[in-house]
Design an enzyme around this catalytic site. Structure first.
Site, short mmCIF file in Angstrom:
data_model
loop_
_atom_site.label_atom_id
_atom_site.label_comp_id
_atom_site.label_asym_id
_atom_site.label_seq_id
_atom_site.Cartn_x
_atom_site.Cartn_y
_atom_site.Cartn_z
N SER A 25 -3.01 -15.44 16.76
CA SER A 25 -2.83 -14.31 15.83
C SER A 25 -4.15 -13.67 15.44
CB SER A 25 -2.09 -14.78 14.58
OG SER A 25 -2.72 -15.91 14.02
N ASN A 112 -0.64 -24.09 6.44
CA ASN A 112 0.58 -23.48 5.90
C ASN A 112 0.35 -22.90 4.50
OD1 ASN A 112 1.60 -24.36 8.26
ND2 ASN A 112 2.86 -26.00 7.40
N THR A 157 22.22 22.92 -3.42
CA THR A 157 22.96 21.69 -3.08
C THR A 157 23.61 22.02 -1.74
OG1 THR A 157 24.99 22.44 -4.17
CG2 THR A 157 23.46 21.18 -5.52
N HIS A 158 23.72 21.00 -0.89
CA HIS A 158 24.21 21.23 0.49
C HIS A 158 23.32 22.25 1.21
CE1 HIS A 158 27.96 19.38 -1.02
NE2 HIS A 158 27.77 20.17 -2.06
N SER A 279 -0.61 26.12 18.16
CA SER A 279 0.02 25.76 19.42
C SER A 279 -0.94 26.08 20.56
CB SER A 279 1.30 26.59 19.59
OG SER A 279 1.60 26.74 20.96
N LYS A 285 1.46 30.63 16.43
CA LYS A 285 2.06 29.49 15.73
C LYS A 285 1.17 28.88 14.66
CE LYS A 285 5.55 27.55 16.26
NZ LYS A 285 6.07 26.65 17.28
N ASN A 287 1.93 25.42 12.65
CA ASN A 287 2.92 24.35 12.50
C ASN A 287 2.58 23.41 11.34
OD1 ASN A 287 4.33 25.27 14.77
ND2 ASN A 287 3.04 24.05 16.15
N GLU A 292 5.34 16.99 9.07
CA GLU A 292 6.26 16.39 10.04
C GLU A 292 5.89 14.95 10.35
OE1 GLU A 292 6.55 18.98 13.53
OE2 GLU A 292 6.48 20.69 12.19
N TYR A 319 7.63 -24.18 6.62
CA TYR A 319 6.94 -23.25 7.51
C TYR A 319 7.52 -23.29 8.93
CZ TYR A 319 3.44 -20.85 10.27
OH TYR A 319 2.83 -19.97 11.13
N GLN A 324 4.45 -16.22 11.53
CA GLN A 324 3.21 -15.55 11.94
C GLN A 324 3.48 -14.06 12.17
OE1 GLN A 324 0.21 -17.56 14.40
NE2 GLN A 324 0.74 -16.12 16.00
N LYS A 327 2.77 -10.57 9.31
CA LYS A 327 1.59 -9.83 8.86
C LYS A 327 1.45 -8.41 9.40
CE LYS A 327 -0.54 -13.93 9.59
NZ LYS A 327 0.62 -14.72 9.14
N1 ARG Z 1 -1.50 -18.30 12.31
C1 ARG Z 1 -0.51 -18.98 11.54
C2 ARG Z 1 0.38 -17.95 10.83
O1 ARG Z 1 -0.02 -16.84 10.73
C3 ARG Z 1 -1.15 -19.88 10.54
C4 ARG Z 1 -0.29 -21.03 10.08
C5 ARG Z 1 -0.10 -21.96 11.18
N2 ARG Z 1 0.52 -23.17 10.78
C6 ARG Z 1 1.11 -23.95 11.64
N3 ARG Z 1 1.63 -25.03 11.20
N4 ARG Z 1 1.14 -23.65 12.91
O2 ARG Z 1 1.47 -18.24 10.36
#
Ligand code: ARG
Length: 462
Positions: A25, A112, A157-158, A279, A285, A287, A292, A319, A324, A327
């Protein structure tokens, strides 16, 4: 090259490179490098003050981490996929710097609770930035409302002309939506600001740690009181994405209206040249690309929300590696909402409003029909009958291209003997707006009250 993993003690084989890349990651979680170092500094400080680690070791580790922090700020850190994620990359760099004592940092901690801590911190750090950007946009909107209390345009409205309204009233509607967005993000902090650190892998630890101390050092408002929940909760991130989705939904509605207003058919407003594009083939144009794009970017934020809801669905405690996947969506949504707020701010601050065209649009559109019905109802006619009488007049007016205010008194009186000369005052769109003084209505005074209340809300944030 086969690098032995930090967790590699019981393993005889190393995954092929493509699988390592799949599992890593670091490409994206390096965005949490600052938070990871911050979390580790707090953790090792606590390991020292509780006597779990000797002061000498703590000092070495802390100095090493502070060095890494400086390298990060100077853009000098290099991460590798072989070290999988930001946590193990930082630890590997620390080991290079201070030797095997670095290995003591992970006492009473697991990745974790570490990753959960980093992620919580990351969201906590972003929330004030998001809130302040929403606040900034509200300021621009409030100014537009203030400048346009008596600017009249057709309320729809509408998408059909309904009743004339104050443009200030229109803008204050968006102010209120953004106020709720802001309050949702403010509340979000309560759940983001809970410390998972010290939950360790899932069950807590046998070491005499002080979770309150690390929470305090990191500025968390509270501490998770269940270690399983601490490492497996991503509700705060889902709330964040849900808030972001709702914010984008509001910005997309505003964008849509600006796009319509800038069209040839409407010409109620024009984006400044700085917030429009041309454009490559049609020289005439102009735009509304930026509006948008904001409208279009809602899709990715909804996607980020749907994705995390789906990742978390059905996950057993505690966990799981699935998490992972939590994020990237949050990072992406943050970039998207910050960019959208910024661009919307610039676009609205420079918007050219064509008041005359707005005013002209309420002249011949029969949007004063309710005024005539209300006029008759005020004189005692049941509203339903009034509605029917005015409906017939409107039909006639459409056929003869005569708006209600241009019909002679005799014609109006033929429709209802209750009509007198004063009816023409009521039929003026300005009167129609001005008189809607019911609380929260579009009447000028009501809009001024909304603006005053809005100003108070903004000053409370500062
Ligand atoms: N890169 C992992 C994540 O984002 C970190 C935690 C990993 N923990 C594990 N037991 N493999 O979730």
């Amino acid at each position: 090259m086969a690098v032995k993993k930090m967790w590699g003690g019981r393993f005889n084989a190393v995954s092929p490179e493509f699988a390592q890349e799949f599992g890593a990651s670091i490409d994206f979680d390096q965005a949490m490098a600052a938070e990871d170092i911050e979390g580790s500094i707090a953790h090792v400080t606590m390991l020292g003050s509780t006597g779990i680690l000797p002061a000498g070791d703590v000092a070495k580790i802390k100095t090493g981490l502070q060095d890494i922090q400086k390298d990060l700020e100077a853009g000098k850190l290099e991460f590798t996929v072989a070290n999988e994620d930001i946590h193990m990359n930082i630890e590997a760099i620390l080991t290079q710097k201070i030797g095997p004592v670095a290995g003591k940092l992970h006492t009473a901690r697991s990745r974790n609770d570490q990753v959960a801590t980093d992620f919580h911190l990351w969201v906590c750090h972003r929330l004030p930035e998001v809130i302040s950007s929403i606040d900034g946009l509200q300021k621009v909107i409030l100014k537009l409302a203030e400048d346009n209390v008596e600017t009249i345009l057709p309320g729809v409205t509408h998408l059909q002309h309904a009743q004339p309204i104050s443009l200030g009233h229109y803008f204050m509607a968006y102010f209120s939506m953004l106020q709720r967005d802001k309050e949702r993000f403010q509340f979000n902090l309560k759940h983001a600001s809970i410390s998972p650190l010290g939950a360790a892998a899932l069950a807590g630890t046998t070491f005499p740690i002080d979770r309150q101390q690390t929470a305090d050092l990191l500025g968390f408002q509270s501490v998770y009181n269940n270690s399983l929940d601490a490492v497996s909760d991503r509700d705060f991130a889902i709330e964040y994405l849900s808030n972001a989705s709702m914010l984008m939904m509001h910005l997309s509605r505003l964008s849509e209206e600006l796009i319509i207003w800038a069209s040839y058919e409407y010409q109620y407003a024009e984006m400044d040249d700085a917030y429009a594009t041309g454009s490559s083939i049609m020289p005439q144009k102009k735009n509304a690309d930026y509006a948008e794009l904001i409208r279009g970017k809602v899709g990715r934020v909804y996607g980020d929300l749907t994705s995390l809801l789906t990742v978390m669905k059905g996950l057993p405690l505690a966990y799981n590696k699935d998490m992972q996947e939590d994020k990237e969506g949050v990072f992406d949504a943050t970039t998207t909402i910050m960019g959208s707020l910024h661009v919307m701010n610039g676009m609205l601050s420079t918007l050219h409003i064509k008041k005359d065209n707005m005013a002209a649009a309420v002249q011949n559109d029969f949007s004063n029909a309710t005024e005539l019905a209300d006029y008759l109802a005020t004189k005692g006619l049941p509203f339903r009958q009034a509605h029917a009488i005015v409906g017939k007049l409107v039909l006639k007016g459409i056929q003869t291209h005569t708006p209600l205010q241009d019909m002679p008194l005799s014609e109006l009186q033929a429709a209802s003997p209750l009509v007198e000369k004063d009816v023409y005052v009521d039929l003026d769109p300005k009167t129609a707006v001005e008189r809607r003084t019911s609380f929260g209505g579009t009447g000028f005074d009501s809009v001024r009250q909304q603006i005053a209340a809005g100003k108070k809300l903004l000053s409370e944030v500062e």
